[in-house]
Design a protein around this motif. Structure first.
Motif, mmCIF file in Angstrom:
data_model
loop_
_atom_site.group_PDB
_atom_site.id
_atom_site.type_symbol
_atom_site.label_atom_id
_atom_site.label_comp_id
_atom_site.label_asym_id
_atom_site.label_seq_id
_atom_site.Cartn_x
_atom_site.Cartn_y
_atom_site.Cartn_z
ATOM 1 N N LEU A 17 -4.394 7.624 -10.834
ATOM 2 C CA LEU A 17 -4.048 8.989 -11.217
ATOM 3 C C LEU A 17 -5.296 9.775 -11.631
ATOM 4 O O LEU A 17 -5.424 10.961 -11.315
ATOM 5 C CB LEU A 17 -3.028 8.969 -12.356
ATOM 6 C CG LEU A 17 -1.624 8.474 -12.011
ATOM 7 C CD1 LEU A 17 -0.760 8.440 -13.255
ATOM 8 C CD2 LEU A 17 -0.985 9.370 -10.949
ATOM 9 N N ALA A 18 -6.222 9.123 -12.333
ATOM 10 C CA ALA A 18 -7.454 9.806 -12.732
ATOM 11 C C ALA A 18 -8.251 10.241 -11.509
ATOM 12 O O ALA A 18 -8.772 11.362 -11.445
ATOM 13 C CB ALA A 18 -8.295 8.894 -13.626
ATOM 14 N N GLY A 19 -8.352 9.341 -10.506
ATOM 15 C CA GLY A 19 -9.067 9.704 -9.277
ATOM 16 C C GLY A 19 -8.383 10.828 -8.531
ATOM 17 O O GLY A 19 -9.042 11.738 -7.999
ATOM 18 N N MET A 20 -7.038 10.808 -8.472
ATOM 19 C CA MET A 20 -6.291 11.887 -7.815
ATOM 20 C C MET A 20 -6.558 13.218 -8.525
ATOM 21 O O MET A 20 -6.788 14.253 -7.884
ATOM 22 C CB MET A 20 -4.799 11.568 -7.847
ATOM 23 C CG MET A 20 -4.389 10.385 -6.983
ATOM 24 S SD MET A 20 -2.802 9.672 -7.509
ATOM 25 C CE MET A 20 -1.702 11.064 -7.261
ATOM 26 N N ALA A 47 -16.606 6.326 -6.454
ATOM 27 C CA ALA A 47 -15.515 5.567 -7.063
ATOM 28 C C ALA A 47 -14.157 6.055 -6.567
ATOM 29 O O ALA A 47 -13.257 5.255 -6.274
ATOM 30 C CB ALA A 47 -15.596 5.680 -8.586
ATOM 31 N N ARG A 48 -13.988 7.376 -6.478
ATOM 32 C CA ARG A 48 -12.719 7.909 -5.972
ATOM 33 C C ARG A 48 -12.485 7.499 -4.525
ATOM 34 O O ARG A 48 -11.374 7.122 -4.136
ATOM 35 C CB ARG A 48 -12.714 9.437 -6.098
ATOM 36 C CG ARG A 48 -12.561 9.947 -7.518
ATOM 37 C CD ARG A 48 -12.286 11.424 -7.518
ATOM 38 N NE ARG A 48 -13.363 12.180 -6.893
ATOM 39 C CZ ARG A 48 -14.419 12.640 -7.547
ATOM 40 N NH1 ARG A 48 -14.554 12.422 -8.840
ATOM 41 N NH2 ARG A 48 -15.351 13.329 -6.918
ATOM 42 N N ASP A 49 -13.550 7.608 -3.710
ATOM 43 C CA ASP A 49 -13.387 7.265 -2.297
ATOM 44 C C ASP A 49 -13.036 5.790 -2.118
ATOM 45 O O ASP A 49 -12.188 5.438 -1.298
ATOM 46 C CB ASP A 49 -14.672 7.589 -1.524
ATOM 47 C CG ASP A 49 -14.893 9.095 -1.388
ATOM 48 O OD1 ASP A 49 -13.908 9.837 -1.582
ATOM 49 O OD2 ASP A 49 -16.024 9.503 -1.113
ATOM 50 N N ALA A 101 -7.553 15.491 -0.268
ATOM 51 C CA ALA A 101 -7.062 15.343 -1.636
ATOM 52 C C ALA A 101 -5.549 15.159 -1.662
ATOM 53 O O ALA A 101 -5.023 14.299 -2.389
ATOM 54 C CB ALA A 101 -7.470 16.559 -2.467
ATOM 55 N N LEU A 102 -4.805 15.936 -0.865
ATOM 56 C CA LEU A 102 -3.348 15.825 -0.854
ATOM 57 C C LEU A 102 -2.884 14.500 -0.255
ATOM 58 O O LEU A 102 -1.965 13.854 -0.779
ATOM 59 C CB LEU A 102 -2.753 16.999 -0.067
ATOM 60 C CG LEU A 102 -2.871 18.373 -0.732
ATOM 61 C CD1 LEU A 102 -2.375 19.468 0.223
ATOM 62 C CD2 LEU A 102 -2.084 18.427 -2.033
ATOM 63 N N ALA A 116 -9.137 18.483 -8.629
ATOM 64 C CA ALA A 116 -9.905 19.457 -9.400
ATOM 65 C C ALA A 116 -11.098 19.978 -8.604
ATOM 66 O O ALA A 116 -11.484 21.147 -8.726
ATOM 67 C CB ALA A 116 -10.372 18.840 -10.718
ATOM 68 N N LEU A 117 -11.699 19.134 -7.772
ATOM 69 C CA LEU A 117 -12.845 19.545 -6.969
ATOM 70 C C LEU A 117 -12.484 20.632 -5.963
ATOM 71 O O LEU A 117 -13.348 21.406 -5.539
ATOM 72 C CB LEU A 117 -13.442 18.336 -6.236
ATOM 73 C CG LEU A 117 -14.136 17.288 -7.116
ATOM 74 C CD1 LEU A 117 -14.581 16.099 -6.284
ATOM 75 C CD2 LEU A 117 -15.334 17.907 -7.825
ATOM 76 N N VAL A 118 -11.209 20.698 -5.547
ATOM 77 C CA VAL A 118 -10.785 21.735 -4.590
ATOM 78 C C VAL A 118 -9.943 22.792 -5.287
ATOM 79 O O VAL A 118 -9.234 23.557 -4.635
ATOM 80 C CB VAL A 118 -9.995 21.098 -3.418
ATOM 81 C CG1 VAL A 118 -10.892 20.209 -2.597
ATOM 82 C CG2 VAL A 118 -8.772 20.325 -3.926
ATOM 83 N N GLY A 119 -10.025 22.847 -6.623
ATOM 84 C CA GLY A 119 -9.320 23.874 -7.371
ATOM 85 C C GLY A 119 -7.869 23.578 -7.634
ATOM 86 O O GLY A 119 -7.095 24.489 -7.963
ATOM 87 N N GLY A 120 -7.444 22.312 -7.493
ATOM 88 C CA GLY A 120 -6.051 21.953 -7.669
ATOM 89 C C GLY A 120 -5.787 21.235 -8.975
ATOM 90 O O GLY A 120 -6.696 20.958 -9.761
ATOM 91 N N THR A 121 -4.502 20.931 -9.215
ATOM 92 C CA THR A 121 -4.079 20.223 -10.422
ATOM 93 C C THR A 121 -3.106 19.117 -10.051
ATOM 94 O O THR A 121 -2.478 19.149 -8.982
ATOM 95 C CB THR A 121 -3.388 21.180 -11.416
ATOM 96 O OG1 THR A 121 -2.255 21.798 -10.768
ATOM 97 C CG2 THR A 121 -4.357 22.260 -11.882
ATOM 98 N N LEU A 122 -2.968 18.147 -10.955
ATOM 99 C CA LEU A 122 -2.034 17.046 -10.754
ATOM 100 C C LEU A 122 -1.280 16.796 -12.048
ATOM 101 O O LEU A 122 -1.874 16.747 -13.119
ATOM 102 C CB LEU A 122 -2.788 15.771 -10.345
ATOM 103 C CG LEU A 122 -1.894 14.531 -10.202
ATOM 104 C CD1 LEU A 122 -1.206 14.535 -8.852
ATOM 105 C CD2 LEU A 122 -2.688 13.253 -10.398
ATOM 106 N N THR A 123 0.036 16.643 -11.922
ATOM 107 C CA THR A 123 0.859 16.236 -13.063
ATOM 108 C C THR A 123 1.685 15.041 -12.625
ATOM 109 O O THR A 123 2.161 14.972 -11.485
ATOM 110 C CB THR A 123 1.789 17.374 -13.522
ATOM 111 O OG1 THR A 123 2.609 17.799 -12.425
ATOM 112 C CG2 THR A 123 0.987 18.551 -14.043
ATOM 113 N N ALA A 124 1.858 14.095 -13.534
ATOM 114 C CA ALA A 124 2.641 12.896 -13.228
ATOM 115 C C ALA A 124 3.341 12.439 -14.495
ATOM 116 O O ALA A 124 2.736 12.389 -15.565
ATOM 117 C CB ALA A 124 1.744 11.789 -12.681
#
Length: 374
Positions: free
Chosen positions: A342-345, A191-193, A294-295, A350-358
């Motif tokens: 945003l949920a997919g991002m 779904a993300r892809d 991811a980025l 998260a899969l690569v140990g990162g976080t997202l804020t928006a």
């Protein structure tokens, strides 16, 4: 691996045959002993049959057989020791489960200890009653201990088999849960892809086609409409390229460096939407392919949202390498709330140990994607 144990039914049948064969040769000195032997054999058969369905009643029957026949074992020609031995063997084999043991793998040894104590005392009384020597008494104890050990060994086999079956069942359940979790994770990844690869290009493509339709329908401006159609074609080619890049990343092929790919995204966004995009990079570092994908997907989604919800507004994109990597995308106006993009991002980061804020930052909308160093 637990070695196979002898079949319970065969073992019980063998004990019964032995008891019948030996008792048929009994010649007790006192006629009343036949009542003890006959009653003991009947109780032994009943107790053996009830061992699995009524263990409490079976224990009482077998206990009475062992103690009563141990009391007359010292009588000449009684052969009562045989019934004592087969009854003790049955008691040792029985499954005495504790009430607090739902799995049924722990067994209390108190009934066996009680039966053994009763038999020891009964043998002692029989030796005194029938004036048997100490050697006779200890030989009876030895035979009883051997049969009890045989029964305990048999019960240990059954416990190991039961534990193995339970372990296999737990393993099957764990594997089933793992397979289900893997399937759910794979569905989320697909779904993300799909969203990451198609949403940006198809969204921009839809906008260009709507503009072209409006120009033809309302103004009959074929030149401007043709220009938007050409942009639509470029977006379709770009979408195909993004799909190929996603497949390459999944196959661990070479993926572009983040700064170069980010500059290309900014340039493409300017060309497609006619707005200024300022892209800056601070520091240098190497990132893994998963982090890169991811980025870039986060940057593409943020640019798509900016074009959709704040058209014509300038966008600032900044990439900074310091204790990891940090990507910020800022544009004027509130862009969007929480959605699939945003949920997919967030999931991909998260899969690569990162976080997202928006969210809003003053009059701007700010998206921040961070992946710290490991």
């Amino acid at each position: 691996m637990v070695p196979p144990a002898p079949d319970s039914c065969q073992t019980k049948e063998f004990c019964g045959h032995v008891a019948v064969a030996v008792l048929s040769t009994s010649r007790p000195a006192e006629p009343w002993a036949w009542f003890v032997l006959g009653g003991g054999f009947a109780f032994f058969v009943a107790g053996t049959l009830l061992m699995t369905v009524r263990p409490g009643l079976a224990f009482g029957l077998l206990m009475s057989v062992a103690v009563s026949n141990a009391l007359i074992a010292g009588m000449e020609g009684s052969n009562a020791l045989v019934l004592v031995l087969v009854a003790v063997a049955d008691v040792a084999v029985m499954d005495f489960r504790r009430r607090d043991d739902s799995a049924g793998c722990r067994n209390s040894n108190r009934p066996i200890v009680g039966a053994g104590t009763g038999v020891v005392i009964a043998f002692a009384l029989s030796a005194a009653w029938f004036d048997q020597p100490d050697s006779w008494y200890f030989s009876q104890l030895l035979w009883t201990a051997v049969l009890a050990a045989f029964g305990l060994n048999r019960r240990q086999y059954e416990i190991q088999v039961r534990q193995t079956e339970q372990l296999l069942e737990q393993t099957r359940r764990a594997q089933s849960q793992q397979s289900r979790a893997a399937a759910l994770e794979e569905r989320g990844r697909i779904a993300r892809d799909l969203h990451d690869v198609l949403a940006h290009s198809l969204g921009a493509l839809s906008v260009q086609l709507e503009l072209a339709e409006a120009l033809l329908d309302e103004r009959d401006d074929r030149t401007a409409a043709l220009d938007h159609i050409r942009r639509s074609r470029r977006l379709a080619v770009q979408g195909l390229s993004e799909a190929r890049n996603a497949v390459a990343a999944l196959r661990a092929d070479d993926v572009p460096e983040v700064p170069q790919a980010l500059a290309a995204l900014a340039e493409q966004h300017e060309a497609d939407h006619g707005v200024a995009v300022r892209a800056t990079v601070e520091g240098t570092a190497q990132t893994e392919s998963g982090v890169t994908v991811a980025l870039l997907n986060a940057a593409r989604e943020a640019l798509t949202n900016a074009a959709k919800h704040s058209p014509g507004q300038r966008v600032d994109v900044e990439l900074r390498y310091q204790d990891g990597v940090r990507l910020t995308v800022r544009n004027k106006g509130v862009t969007a709330g929480e959605g699939f993009g945003l949920a997919g991002m967030r999931e991909r980061l998260a899969l690569v140990g990162g976080t997202l804020t928006a969210g809003p930052d003053g009059d701007d909308w700010l998206v921040v994607a961070e992946v710290p160093d490991e």
